[in-house]
Motif scaffolding. Structure first.
Motif, PDB file in Angstrom:
ATOM      1  N   ASN A  15      39.804  32.082  41.112  1.00 47.76           N
ATOM      2  CA  ASN A  15      40.563  33.314  41.260  1.00 47.76           C
ATOM      3  C   ASN A  15      39.776  34.346  42.063  1.00 47.76           C
ATOM      4  O   ASN A  15      40.350  35.231  42.694  1.00 47.76           O
ATOM      5  CB  ASN A  15      40.885  33.837  39.859  1.00 47.76           C
ATOM      6  CG  ASN A  15      41.674  35.097  39.911  1.00 47.76           C
ATOM      7  OD1 ASN A  15      41.178  36.151  39.564  1.00 47.76           O
ATOM      8  ND2 ASN A  15      42.892  34.993  40.382  1.00 47.76           N
ATOM      9  N   VAL A  16      38.454  34.227  42.068  1.00 48.53           N
ATOM     10  CA  VAL A  16      37.610  35.186  42.773  1.00 48.53           C
ATOM     11  C   VAL A  16      36.876  34.490  43.918  1.00 48.53           C
ATOM     12  O   VAL A  16      35.744  34.826  44.231  1.00 48.53           O
ATOM     13  CB  VAL A  16      36.591  35.839  41.825  1.00 48.53           C
ATOM     14  CG1 VAL A  16      37.275  36.831  40.928  1.00 48.53           C
ATOM     15  CG2 VAL A  16      35.875  34.813  41.004  1.00 48.53           C
ATOM     16  N   LEU A  50      34.951  36.395  46.740  1.00 48.07           N
ATOM     17  CA  LEU A  50      33.821  37.135  46.186  1.00 48.07           C
ATOM     18  C   LEU A  50      32.696  36.172  45.801  1.00 48.07           C
ATOM     19  O   LEU A  50      31.515  36.473  45.976  1.00 48.07           O
ATOM     20  CB  LEU A  50      34.305  37.914  44.966  1.00 48.07           C
ATOM     21  CG  LEU A  50      33.598  39.207  44.637  1.00 48.07           C
ATOM     22  CD1 LEU A  50      33.638  40.134  45.821  1.00 48.07           C
ATOM     23  CD2 LEU A  50      34.263  39.859  43.449  1.00 48.07           C
ATOM     24  N   TYR A  51      33.091  34.997  45.300  1.00 51.56           N
ATOM     25  CA  TYR A  51      32.112  33.985  44.902  1.00 51.56           C
ATOM     26  C   TYR A  51      31.269  33.557  46.098  1.00 51.56           C
ATOM     27  O   TYR A  51      30.042  33.478  46.025  1.00 51.56           O
ATOM     28  CB  TYR A  51      32.850  32.786  44.298  1.00 51.56           C
ATOM     29  CG  TYR A  51      32.025  31.534  44.188  1.00 51.56           C
ATOM     30  CD1 TYR A  51      31.210  31.324  43.096  1.00 51.56           C
ATOM     31  CD2 TYR A  51      32.066  30.570  45.184  1.00 51.56           C
ATOM     32  CE1 TYR A  51      30.446  30.181  42.998  1.00 51.56           C
ATOM     33  CE2 TYR A  51      31.307  29.428  45.096  1.00 51.56           C
ATOM     34  CZ  TYR A  51      30.501  29.235  44.005  1.00 51.56           C
ATOM     35  OH  TYR A  51      29.742  28.113  43.927  1.00 51.56           O
ATOM     36  N   LEU A 103      30.679  35.217  48.798  1.00 50.98           N
ATOM     37  CA  LEU A 103      29.766  36.294  49.190  1.00 50.98           C
ATOM     38  C   LEU A 103      28.583  36.368  48.225  1.00 50.98           C
ATOM     39  O   LEU A 103      27.475  36.683  48.633  1.00 50.98           O
ATOM     40  CB  LEU A 103      30.500  37.633  49.205  1.00 50.98           C
ATOM     41  CG  LEU A 103      31.571  37.795  50.271  1.00 50.98           C
ATOM     42  CD1 LEU A 103      32.220  39.152  50.148  1.00 50.98           C
ATOM     43  CD2 LEU A 103      30.974  37.638  51.648  1.00 50.98           C
ATOM     44  N   SER A 104      28.844  36.071  46.944  1.00 51.08           N
ATOM     45  CA  SER A 104      27.766  36.225  45.974  1.00 51.08           C
ATOM     46  C   SER A 104      26.738  35.106  46.098  1.00 51.08           C
ATOM     47  O   SER A 104      25.544  35.356  45.978  1.00 51.08           O
ATOM     48  CB  SER A 104      28.325  36.283  44.556  1.00 51.08           C
ATOM     49  OG  SER A 104      28.654  34.999  44.113  1.00 51.08           O
ATOM     50  N   LEU A 157      42.098  37.173  45.898  1.00 51.43           N
ATOM     51  CA  LEU A 157      40.771  36.765  46.349  1.00 51.43           C
ATOM     52  C   LEU A 157      40.661  35.249  46.401  1.00 51.43           C
ATOM     53  O   LEU A 157      39.639  34.717  46.802  1.00 51.43           O
ATOM     54  CB  LEU A 157      39.701  37.305  45.398  1.00 51.43           C
ATOM     55  CG  LEU A 157      39.372  38.790  45.506  1.00 51.43           C
ATOM     56  CD1 LEU A 157      38.589  39.238  44.301  1.00 51.43           C
ATOM     57  CD2 LEU A 157      38.568  39.051  46.754  1.00 51.43           C
ATOM     58  N   ASP A 194      35.535  35.715  34.858  1.00 51.63           N
ATOM     59  CA  ASP A 194      35.097  35.249  36.182  1.00 51.63           C
ATOM     60  C   ASP A 194      34.657  36.395  37.085  1.00 51.63           C
ATOM     61  O   ASP A 194      33.637  36.324  37.742  1.00 51.63           O
ATOM     62  CB  ASP A 194      36.199  34.409  36.845  1.00 51.63           C
ATOM     63  CG  ASP A 194      37.543  35.102  36.817  1.00 51.63           C
ATOM     64  OD1 ASP A 194      37.629  36.199  36.237  1.00 51.63           O
ATOM     65  OD2 ASP A 194      38.502  34.553  37.384  1.00 51.63           O
ATOM     66  N   VAL A 242      30.851  36.989  38.857  1.00 52.90           N
ATOM     67  CA  VAL A 242      30.570  37.075  40.289  1.00 52.90           C
ATOM     68  C   VAL A 242      29.951  38.423  40.623  1.00 52.90           C
ATOM     69  O   VAL A 242      29.014  38.513  41.417  1.00 52.90           O
ATOM     70  CB  VAL A 242      31.864  36.813  41.078  1.00 52.90           C
ATOM     71  CG1 VAL A 242      31.641  37.017  42.534  1.00 52.90           C
ATOM     72  CG2 VAL A 242      32.343  35.409  40.840  1.00 52.90           C
ATOM     73  N   ILE A 292      26.305  38.476  39.852  1.00 54.64           N
ATOM     74  CA  ILE A 292      25.469  37.858  40.892  1.00 54.64           C
ATOM     75  C   ILE A 292      25.327  38.812  42.078  1.00 54.64           C
ATOM     76  O   ILE A 292      24.218  39.036  42.579  1.00 54.64           O
ATOM     77  CB  ILE A 292      26.091  36.522  41.357  1.00 54.64           C
ATOM     78  CG1 ILE A 292      26.182  35.534  40.208  1.00 54.64           C
ATOM     79  CG2 ILE A 292      25.292  35.939  42.493  1.00 54.64           C
ATOM     80  CD1 ILE A 292      24.938  34.803  39.920  1.00 54.64           C
ATOM     81  N   VAL A 293      26.449  39.395  42.528  1.00 58.02           N
ATOM     82  CA  VAL A 293      26.387  40.255  43.711  1.00 58.02           C
ATOM     83  C   VAL A 293      25.443  41.422  43.456  1.00 58.02           C
ATOM     84  O   VAL A 293      24.580  41.739  44.281  1.00 58.02           O
ATOM     85  CB  VAL A 293      27.796  40.776  44.078  1.00 58.02           C
ATOM     86  CG1 VAL A 293      27.706  41.851  45.139  1.00 58.02           C
ATOM     87  CG2 VAL A 293      28.660  39.648  44.571  1.00 58.02           C
ATOM     88  N   THR A 304      40.678  39.717  37.361  1.00 54.28           N
ATOM     89  CA  THR A 304      40.433  40.680  38.432  1.00 54.28           C
ATOM     90  C   THR A 304      41.485  41.782  38.475  1.00 54.28           C
ATOM     91  O   THR A 304      41.154  42.966  38.514  1.00 54.28           O
ATOM     92  CB  THR A 304      40.417  39.950  39.785  1.00 54.28           C
ATOM     93  OG1 THR A 304      39.702  38.746  39.628  1.00 54.28           O
ATOM     94  CG2 THR A 304      39.777  40.798  40.841  1.00 54.28           C
TER      95      THR A 304
END
Lengths: 349, 165
Positions: A128-129, A132-133, A135-136, A189, B52, B56, B59-60, B127
């Motif tokens: 779902n992300v 973003l994942y 990028l992380s 995303l 989730d 993330v 981590i960012v 989200t």
């Protein structure tokens, strides 16, 4: 259920009879090995292509001998050479960190493949992300590079690692903002839904959406992603005239090969993100071309972006450090903020 | 034991052991790099709790931002190669007393805390909910944090450029 798990259940029906955790583990390992195989083959091909492209751009012909046809086996020979080379660890290096660093850099690059949508049905994990994942996990590579640069106990490595880290951290901001401009419109995303929102013909791709706003966002993303993967004109971290080889100066043999593999995998990952977010992923440009399967479109578009990266490498000179920071903070970042504001305005009106 | 539990124990071990390495490692740089495993372990725990977006973001923010800042700080420390962590030697009785007291306090809280059983819900995306909540119910804290961060940003630039004057 995940599309990939369904895909495997259809392919191998006996997996249904296994306990769920065992089946999921096996599917996960097989998918990871598939991705690793893809990275390895892609790197072999891309290194050969890079040599040929650079040679032709400099009016040479490049490798011609090994393998017969246009030296296609040159990188295979080079890989075998790297595999049998002596594994050197400098005496004053921090042994544990020195050995760990290539593993972390390569893991970070490979982890990005987990959310790439090859087709509607084949995507290792439809998170779902997802965006973003991706990028992380790229921030793990920064840590790996800093680790390798420090552990080598060599001033050139440390300078290269520091430059690389500061460059990657700075350019993450325009990358994220340029992608945000599209995410804001798509409202998701997930990599799969981002592509599905672009279905139609070539004019429905995000790059032509809100023309010319997202086209500018695409250019910003592309420029910043070049810096993210340390490619020319942003390859200061390995500027050979000043830093010998950058953060991997002390590495040899297989560990060096893994840094290299990670770098080429990252080239593919940033191209695949551009393909997914801006260029319609696995979708064909026109309806009548839809007989060609999705993965071919996806890989083809991504390879075109990879080729443009190589093209730029042999066309543009390297930037200075101050120009690098100027480009990021005073050009790309303000422009991406402006695009986000304008797209927001457009949507409201 | 279910596979689920084995996974949880593996994640918990990774987090706790690397956190112990951060605290007990002799070399400063090893402590800093061990934080990478700790932060990753935290993110995995969030995934385990089906958060989730939080995983993330963890981590960012922590690996991509804070850890890199810490590493830069450590790398720029003077004579990092020969610096070892100097643990202060307080008297044994006082530190033992303090340790036992805080352990007792934590145990007391643990025994009183109403532990929520593991939720049997599926892996729902969070989200969109987080976004809506931040911009409706929690708008004021969100705005206050953004003003605070802006202040920190301006302050950092002011300190960094002070030599120009």
């Amino acid at each position: 259920m995940e599309p990939l798990v369904q895909f495997f259940y259809i392919l191998l029906p006996f997996l249904r009879d296994w306990p769920e955790w065992l089946a999921l583990t096996v599917i996960g390992i097989v998918a990871a090995l598939l991705m690793f195989g893809f990275v390895a083959i892609f790197a072999l091909f891309a290194i050969w292509l890079e040599r040929k492209v650079s040679a032709h751009m400099q009016d040479r012909i490049g490798p011609m001998e090994v393998g017969g046809w246009h030296g296609w086996a040159q990188t295979i020979a080079d890989t075998i050479k790297l595999l049998v080379k002596e594994d050197i660890v400098p005496e004053n290096a921090d042994r544990i960190l020195f050995k760990l660093a290539p593993a972390i850099v390569f893991t970070a690059a490979l982890a990005g493949f987990a959310v790439l949508p090859w087709t509607q049905d084949f995507i290792p994990a439809d998170l779902n992300v997802g965006l973003l994942y991706i990028l992380s996990v790229s921030s793990f590579a920064v840590i790996g590079i800093l680790m390798g640069g420090w552990a080598s106990n060599n001033k050139w490595s440390l300078y290269g690692a520091m430059r690389s880290a500061s460059q990657m951290v700075s350019y993450e901001i325009p990358v994220a903002l340029a992608l945000l401009a599209v995410v804001m419109n798509a409202g998701t995303l997930s990599m799969r839904h981002l592509v599905m929102a672009q279905s139609g013909n070539i004019l429905d791709w995000n790059v032509f959406n809100f023309f010319p706003l997202t086209a500018v966002a695409f250019i910003i993303y592309f420029v910043a992603s070049l810096a993210e993967v340390n490619r020319t004109p942003f390859d200061l971290p390995e500027g050979e005239s000043e830093l010998v080889g950058g953060f991997h100066t002390e590495y040899s043999g297989m560990r060096f090969a893994f840094f290299f593999l990670g770098e080429y995998a990252n080239m593919y990952v940033v191209s695949a993100i551009a393909t997914t977010v801006f260029l319609g992923g696995w979708l064909p440009p026109f309806e009548f071309l839809s007989f060609i399967p999705g993965p071919i479109w996806f890989v083809g578009k991504a390879m075109t972006m990879v080729f443009i990266q190589m093209w730029l490498r042999w066309t543009l000179p390297r930037l200075r450090v101050d120009q690098l920071m100027y480009t990021c903070w005073k050009v790309l970042t303000p422009f991406s903020f402006a695009i986000i504001l304008l797209i927001g305005l457009w949507k409201v009106i | 034991m279910e596979a689920n539990q084995i996974l949880f124990i593996a994640i918990a071990l990774l987090t706790v052991l690397s956190a112990a390495m951060v605290a007990f490692s002799n070399k400063l740089i090893h402590s800093a790099f061990a934080l990478l495993a700790t932060f990753t372990g935290f993110a995995m725990l969030y995934v385990y709790l089906s958060a989730d977006f939080l995983a993330v973001t963890q981590i960012v923010v922590y690996v991509g931002g804070i850890l890199i800042l810490i590493l830069f700080g450590v790398l720029m420390t003077h004579k990092i190669y020969s610096t070892t962590k100097k643990t202060a030697h307080n008297s044994l009785i006082v530190s033992l007393l303090g340790g036992i007291l805080s352990a007792g306090l934590i145990l007391f809280i643990i025994s009183k805390a109403p532990w929520a059983p593991l939720l049997a819900k599926g892996f729902n995306p969070t989200t969109a909910i987080i976004g809506k909540e931040i911009l409706t119910g929690y708008l004021l804290p969100f705005e206050i944090i953004s003003v605070l961060l802006l202040g920190a940003l301006i302050g950092a630039i002011y300190i960094a450029r002070a030599e120009d004057k």
